[in-house]
Design a protein around this motif. Structure first.
Motif, PDB file in Angstrom:
ATOM      1  N   HIS A 113       0.845  -1.194   0.000  1.00  0.00           N
ATOM      2  CA  HIS A 113       0.000   0.000   0.000  1.00  0.00           C
ATOM      3  C   HIS A 113       0.879   1.243   0.000  1.00  0.00           C
ATOM      4  CE1 HIS A 113       0.759  -0.669   4.317  1.00  0.00           C
ATOM      5  NE2 HIS A 113       0.549   0.620   4.496  1.00  0.00           N
ATOM      6  N   ALA A 114       0.247   2.399  -0.153  1.00  0.00           N
ATOM      7  CA  ALA A 114       0.979   3.641  -0.427  1.00  0.00           C
ATOM      8  C   ALA A 114       1.186   4.497   0.814  1.00  0.00           C
ATOM      9  CB  ALA A 114       0.243   4.435  -1.504  1.00  0.00           C
ATOM     10  N   HIS A 115       1.716   3.908   1.886  1.00  0.00           N
ATOM     11  CA  HIS A 115       2.161   4.684   3.040  1.00  0.00           C
ATOM     12  C   HIS A 115       3.685   4.681   3.073  1.00  0.00           C
ATOM     13  CE1 HIS A 115      -1.841   4.386   5.464  1.00  0.00           C
ATOM     14  NE2 HIS A 115      -1.763   5.514   4.782  1.00  0.00           N
ATOM     15  N   LEU A 116       4.279   5.788   3.520  1.00  0.00           N
ATOM     16  CA  LEU A 116       5.721   5.945   3.425  1.00  0.00           C
ATOM     17  C   LEU A 116       6.501   4.933   4.250  1.00  0.00           C
ATOM     18  CD1 LEU A 116       6.154   9.824   3.434  1.00  0.00           C
ATOM     19  CD2 LEU A 116       6.533   8.250   1.538  1.00  0.00           C
ATOM     20  N   ASP A 117       5.901   4.397   5.323  1.00  0.00           N
ATOM     21  CA  ASP A 117       6.636   3.386   6.076  1.00  0.00           C
ATOM     22  C   ASP A 117       6.678   2.056   5.321  1.00  0.00           C
ATOM     23  OD1 ASP A 117       3.889   3.072   6.532  1.00  0.00           O
ATOM     24  OD2 ASP A 117       4.173   2.186   8.500  1.00  0.00           O
ATOM     25  N   VAL A 231      -5.906   3.625   3.572  1.00  0.00           N
ATOM     26  CA  VAL A 231      -5.572   4.158   2.266  1.00  0.00           C
ATOM     27  C   VAL A 231      -6.153   3.213   1.227  1.00  0.00           C
ATOM     28  CG1 VAL A 231      -3.334   2.974   2.213  1.00  0.00           C
ATOM     29  CG2 VAL A 231      -3.664   5.022   0.815  1.00  0.00           C
ATOM     30  N   PRO A 232      -6.720   3.726   0.138  1.00  0.00           N
ATOM     31  CA  PRO A 232      -7.242   2.832  -0.906  1.00  0.00           C
ATOM     32  C   PRO A 232      -6.136   1.989  -1.530  1.00  0.00           C
ATOM     33  CG  PRO A 232      -8.102   5.056  -1.167  1.00  0.00           C
ATOM     34  CD  PRO A 232      -7.020   5.140  -0.142  1.00  0.00           C
ATOM     35  N   GLU A 322     -10.674   7.714   2.538  1.00  0.00           N
ATOM     36  CA  GLU A 322     -11.887   7.254   3.194  1.00  0.00           C
ATOM     37  C   GLU A 322     -12.453   8.367   4.073  1.00  0.00           C
ATOM     38  OE1 GLU A 322     -12.987   3.308   5.702  1.00  0.00           O
ATOM     39  OE2 GLU A 322     -11.367   4.533   6.510  1.00  0.00           O
ATOM     40  N   ARG A 323     -11.581   9.088   4.792  1.00  0.00           N
ATOM     41  CA  ARG A 323     -12.026  10.202   5.626  1.00  0.00           C
ATOM     42  C   ARG A 323     -12.532  11.354   4.773  1.00  0.00           C
ATOM     43  NH1 ARG A 323     -10.116  10.234  10.394  1.00  0.00           N
ATOM     44  NH2 ARG A 323     -10.685   8.046  10.097  1.00  0.00           N
ATOM     45  N   LEU A 324     -11.870  11.571   3.634  1.00  0.00           N
ATOM     46  CA  LEU A 324     -12.359  12.597   2.715  1.00  0.00           C
ATOM     47  C   LEU A 324     -13.775  12.257   2.260  1.00  0.00           C
ATOM     48  CD1 LEU A 324     -10.387  14.309  -0.131  1.00  0.00           C
ATOM     49  CD2 LEU A 324     -12.669  13.444  -0.578  1.00  0.00           C
TER      50      LEU A 324
END
Length: 529
Positions: A113-117, A231-232, A322-324
């Protein structure tokens, strides 16, 4: 850094062991290897670098990161070709080696997925290494790079070639072109991979291709199984190896809007013999159920409704779409319009290619703040010229701040100053408003300092911080009750259920500071290193 030998399969853990995030896992056999994510280890990174002390990658490539063991010393794994290198001198190459590994045998990177960690060190990997992921994750990775004007550290989707600068021992970049990384996608992207973020630089090479499922990679066969995360595009991976089925969860939960994806992932694997489960454990030791995204939305609705006619700002993470979506629904329900930044809209534009439902509709419904700028980037020109977006000027918003819900965060707080000044210029009487912190709170020193700065801004702008507990700058994040946010990770009970339903022969804990907790909550064989 640890190694686990399981017959013909070796598992190397370069990051994510005894820490949250920074996942860098290598499945390795004589016939080839696969990387499972290649993220930035924020905890270890912060032990050496600060805001004004950063690695010298632009000029000296990987020297600092290899010396400090923030990257594994694997020869053949990093950018070091005739047309691009991050190893400008023998000083850097001497920091490689010492492990029985050949980075040239690594066949692909599986990106969960697209998280920096999980993505934050991809920019250092050799340029020809295939990146295998979902189309949604690829769109988000590229959008974040396009809008960040990233240096070497952020070159996850494409790169600016670096070459030695004469005999200086330094690197210099190619100012004329970008080179795409070879992405192989579960799903489809049409125009977005070809869109350059710069006006005068083109994207070249390595067209992004669709991947089969399962995908054969040397001795491995890989399936992507979508899961629920904040995150999608998030996915777990099931990898057939010479020793059996290896399952890598990435980050997952089931209390979000798309929790059914995690349930489908478990059902798809039930009944199959799982040899090894690499499972995240961010929230091990946290009892009780998780707040659902629907409950967050209800709390946001109730709070925004209380501020009828007054300005309301919601601060959430830039990739928490999702929050958006929850904020968009709340705005619709209370008679407001959701206003987002151009960066948000660009991200939605890319994601809408990968997952038209619901992101095409979302992109068409939000209002995008359109500001005058001295310089407009290539990605911004493309957004305003080509994307189906509705722009709104600060002057229009300032005419009636209470008619909008503003999706702005800490780094956009000075835009709120502009809106307040324009409000006065328009003859409006400023009303006290709300700033809803709908983000995670981890209470490290940097975040507490940022929160102090934010509080001063909000006092000057006559905005009330919610939840009010944050105004006390609490040192313990567990002591903050925030109904406007929920974790992107499963609580302990759900993690235990994942292990019990998959029943792996071996369980290897990653992405947790409490790996030993698995022996208390799970009866199977847990590998603790």
């Amino acid at each position: 850094m640890r190694r686990v030998d399981l017959g013909r399969l070796s598992v190397w853990l370069f990051g994510g062991l005894g820490e949250i995030g920074g996942n860098q896992v290598l499945l390795y056999t004589e016939e080839g290897g696969l990387l499972l994510d290649f993220g930035r280890p924020f905890g270890r990174w912060g032990a050496f670098f600060t805001e004004f002390l950063s690695p010298r990658t632009s000029g000296l490539g990987l020297r600092d990161l290899l010396f400090l063991r923030l990257l594994p010393p694997v020869p053949g794994l990093y950018r070091d070709g005739t047309g691009d290198t991050l190893l400008p001198t023998e000083l850097e190459r001497e920091l490689l080696g010492g492990l029985p590994l050949d980075g040239g045998k690594v066949l692909a990177l599986l990106l969960s997925h697209a998280h920096l960690d999980h993505t934050g060190s991809v920019g250092y990997l050799r340029q020809d290494l295939p990146v295998v992921t979902t189309a949604a994750t690829a769109a988000i990775v590229k959008a974040m790079q396009d809008t960040a004007q990233a240096g070497v550290d952020g070159e996850a989707a494409y790169l600016s070639p670096r070459l030695p600068k004469g005999d200086t021992g330094l690197l210099e970049g190619d100012r004329k072109r970008y080179l795409r990384r070879p992405y192989r996608l579960w799903g489809r992207l049409r125009a977005f991979p070809h869109r350059s973020p710069a006006v005068q630089k083109t994207l070249e090479g390595h067209p992004w291709e669709e991947a089969s499922s399962p995908l054969a990679l040397g001795p491995f066969r890989v399936e992507a199984l979508p899961v629920d995360h904040s995150v999608p595009g998030a996915a777990a991976f099931a990898v057939e190896t010479p020793e059996g089925l290896v399952v890598y969860t990435g980050d997952l939960r089931r209390h979000g809007r798309w929790g059914a994806k995690t349930e489908a992932f478990l059902r798809a694997l039930e009944g199959r013999e799982v040899f090894l489960l690499l499972v995240e454990g961010t929230r091990l030791g946290e009892p009780g159920r998780a707040r659902t995204e629907e409950e967050v939305k209800q709390a946001l609705h109730a709070e925004v409704a209380r501020w009828e006619g007054a300005p309301v700002v919601v601060d959430f993470a830039p990739r928490n779409l999702e929050r958006l979506l929850s904020c968009l629904e709340v705005a619709r329900e209370v008679g407001r319009r959701l206003v987002v930044t151009a960066k948000d809209a660009y991200l939605l534009w890319g994601l809408a290619e990968a997952e038209p439902d619901p992101w095409e509709r979302v992109l068409g419904e939000v209002l995008v703040l359109k500001e005058d700028k001295n310089r407009t980037s290539g990605w911004e020109r493309a957004l305003w010229d080509e994307a189906p977006v509705q722009g709104v000027s600060p002057e229009e918003v300032a005419q009636d701040l209470g008619s909008y819900l503003l999706a702005l965060g800490f780094y956009e707080v000075n835009r709120l100053l502009d809106l307040r000044l324009l409000e006065r210029k328009a003859g409006r009487v400023p009303r006290r408003g709300a700033y809803i912190f709908s983000n995670s709170y981890w209470a490290d020193q940097e975040q507490i300092l940022d929160l102090e700065v934010l509080l001063r801004w909000l006092e000057a702008l006559d905005l009330r911080l919610l939840p009010e507990d944050l105004a006390a700058l609490p040192q313990d994040p567990q002591g903050v009750r925030n109904p406007f946010h929920t974790s992107g990770h499963a609580p302990e009970a759900d993690l235990r259920e994942v292990a019990e339903r998959l029943r792996p022969r071996y369980l290897l804990p990653i992405h947790t500071e409490r790996p030993e907790r698995w022996r208390e909550v799970y009866e199977g064989e847990v590998l603790l290193l």
